[in-house]
Design an enzyme around this catalytic site. Structure first.
Site, PDB file in Angstrom:
ATOM      1  N   PHE A 126     -49.233 -11.904  23.938  1.00  0.00           N
ATOM      2  CA  PHE A 126     -50.229 -11.731  24.992  1.00  0.00           C
ATOM      3  C   PHE A 126     -50.927 -10.388  24.870  1.00  0.00           C
ATOM      4  O   PHE A 126     -50.450  -9.464  24.203  1.00  0.00           O
ATOM      5  CB  PHE A 126     -49.581 -11.828  26.379  1.00  0.00           C
ATOM      6  CG  PHE A 126     -48.588 -10.730  26.675  1.00  0.00           C
ATOM      7  CD1 PHE A 126     -48.998  -9.475  27.101  1.00  0.00           C
ATOM      8  CD2 PHE A 126     -47.230 -10.948  26.517  1.00  0.00           C
ATOM      9  CE1 PHE A 126     -48.088  -8.464  27.360  1.00  0.00           C
ATOM     10  CE2 PHE A 126     -46.304  -9.939  26.773  1.00  0.00           C
ATOM     11  CZ  PHE A 126     -46.735  -8.695  27.193  1.00  0.00           C
ATOM     12  N   HIS A 178     -35.677  -6.270  25.107  1.00  0.00           N
ATOM     13  CA  HIS A 178     -37.053  -6.324  24.609  1.00  0.00           C
ATOM     14  C   HIS A 178     -37.971  -7.046  25.581  1.00  0.00           C
ATOM     15  O   HIS A 178     -39.159  -7.192  25.312  1.00  0.00           O
ATOM     16  CB  HIS A 178     -37.095  -6.987  23.235  1.00  0.00           C
ATOM     17  CG  HIS A 178     -37.241  -8.493  23.247  1.00  0.00           C
ATOM     18  ND1 HIS A 178     -36.378  -9.320  23.917  1.00  0.00           N
ATOM     19  CD2 HIS A 178     -38.164  -9.303  22.662  1.00  0.00           C
ATOM     20  CE1 HIS A 178     -36.760 -10.575  23.750  1.00  0.00           C
ATOM     21  NE2 HIS A 178     -37.836 -10.602  22.990  1.00  0.00           N
TER      22      HIS A 178
END
Length: 474
Positions: free
Chosen positions: A201, A393
């Protein structure tokens, strides 16, 4: 199983010890499969350490959220513990725009449309950087880009594009590049500056600084209400080709040496073997591609901000880092070969591994949430040494794409994006059905993930990032 605190446990598996950094709730939710996969990984010869971050979930051969460590002298390299998207990682740019300037939802839509024009989101779309020589990027990373795409390269006082990065370029045996066929060179060149699908994204966010680390935030140049841009992508077709080619060679080596585990998808080879060296060298070329790819997307977003908001709009790099990679790291007098798959390095203040601009504070650790939820800017803490300075993460997947489509409705997705309200999180897809499998309901609660990281003493929060608009690939 020995528990020393709520956010850490050592799990004694038949093949060795697994260290898990997660709250009780998150650990219970991981399921038996992640422990089975850990036991397989621990059967790789000479492994010295393995851990899971709180966002750990099942992957191919190895769970996402894994840190695995070998010594350099007898080490192994595993494509499975790097992951299929080599070099996948995060990049954050700071702008001189305040959130109040993007209050109008129509302006956010216009900005999203402009970004989408400059960053192709279709999986096979061609990027806009056809004048860049792919071999320069593969060999030199950011330093292989033409000067015009590094706008601050010649203004040292403002330069951040080449200095505020985890790795601007890896050196490796360039002769290994000849192993990959010509068609993949053509395809990868077309993909420079493109997003890719899945969980990748570009997101426009606004900052809220955490009071406990306001001094660090100020040193990083952060301010409450500042608009930032967060980018998540990787090495695209080049990394995929490296995996495909090297996977075949690694499998041959495993067969010849009699290596294996109960999981046939778990691949590994001695680091000093021909197959291990070929993979390591080509992996570094993919890491170079990935950091340049994110850089070029950042450049495109900068142009979109200027086209939409005026030429006075500025962006500078806060940091760029990876969460799918393996490389040599030095701790004291010892060199280790550290794999991270879905794990982020978070070094504390004063650690010699920090880039120079962050030597005093520790570098930013960039932790995305899911679409519609918060993301975080964090900084490593000294107790993180026990986990080789690895933290989460992101939020980590809770359910599969198919399960998400079956369990989550479009209305529920729209509600999570606050569609129709003034604070709507604008997305670049008119039909939310096309990205339903990326809805927040598909992911774990990022706040719980971050709580575990902080609770375990691995890192602390510098700022929380609220999403304002998201560009997703298809």
């Amino acid at each position: 199983m020995k528990t020393t605190q709520n956010y850490y446990r050592r799990v004694d598996l038949p093949a060795g010890d697994l260290h898990v950094y997660a709250s009780d709730v998150l650990f219970r939710g991981m399921g038996a499969k992640v422990l089975e996969m850990a036991n397989n990984n621990l059967q790789i010869p000479n492994i010295r350490y393995m851990s899971y971050t709180p966002d750990a979930h099942v992957g191919v051969g190895t769970c996402i959220g894994t840190t695995a460590v070998w010594g350099m002298e007898d080490g192994f390299v595993s494509p499975s513990i790097v992951g299929s998207d080599i070099g996948c990682g995060m990049r954050v740019h700071l702008t001189n725009v305040h959130e109040s300037e993007l209050k109008d939802v129509r302006l956010r839509r216009k900005l999203v449309k402009t970004i989408e024009r400059l960053i192709p989101v279709e999986n096979h779309a061609r990027g806009y950087f056809s004048d860049i020589r792919l071999e320069h990027v593969l060999r030199k990373g950011l330093h292989g880009l033409p000067g015009k795409y590094v706008p601050d390269a010649y203004t040292p006082r403002k330069a951040t594009s080449l200095t505020h990065v985890e790795y601007g370029g890896f050196r490796f045996d360039e002769a290994e590049l000849d192993r990959l066929p010509e068609p993949i060179w053509h395809r990868a060149h077309r993909q420079l500056g493109t997003l890719g699908g899945g969980n990748h994204f570009v997101e426009i966010q606004s900052l809220a600084i955490h009071e406990d680390n306001r001094d660090i935030a100020v040193k990083w140049g952060l301010a409450d209400g500042m608009v930032i841009v967060m980018i998540h992508s990787g090495s695209r077709a080049w990394g995929g080709a490296v995996n495909q080619y090297c996977g075949t060679e690694v499998a041959k080596t495993m067969s010849r040496m009699g290596l294996g585990t109960p999981d046939p998808k778990l691949q590994f080879a001695p680091l000093d073997s021909p197959a291990g060296q070929a993979y390591a060298n080509l992996m570094y070329s993919a890491l170079n591609f990935a950091v340049a790819n994110r850089h070029l997307m950042g450049y495109a977003v900068r142009e979109a901000f200027r086209d939409t908001l005026g030429k006075e709009a500025e962006m500078r790099t806060l940091y760029d880092l990876m969460h799918n990679y393996a490389c040599e790291e030095q701790e004291g007098e010892t060199a280790y070969f550290v794999h991270r798959k879905g794990a982020t390095k978070a070094l504390p203040a004063g650690h010699p591994g920090n880039p120079k601009p962050y030597a005093e504070t520790g570098h930013p650790a960039l932790i995305p949430g899911s679409m519609g939820t918060a993301s975080y800017l964090m900084v490593g803490e000294r107790p993180g040494a026990a986990n080789y300075y690895s933290i989460c993460h992101g939020a980590g997947r809770l359910r599969s794409r198919n399960a998400t489509k079956q369990l989550v409705t479009v209305d529920e997705f729209a509600e999570s994006l606050r569609v129709g309200r003034e604070d709507e999180i604008v997305v670049n897809h008119r039909a939310l059905e096309s990205i339903l499998d990326e809805s927040p309901q598909a992911y774990k609660d990022v706040d719980q993930i971050v709580e575990s990281v902080v609770g375990a003493g691995l890192a602390s929060v510098v700022a929380k990032c609220r999403p304002m608009a998201t560009i997703k690939g298809v």
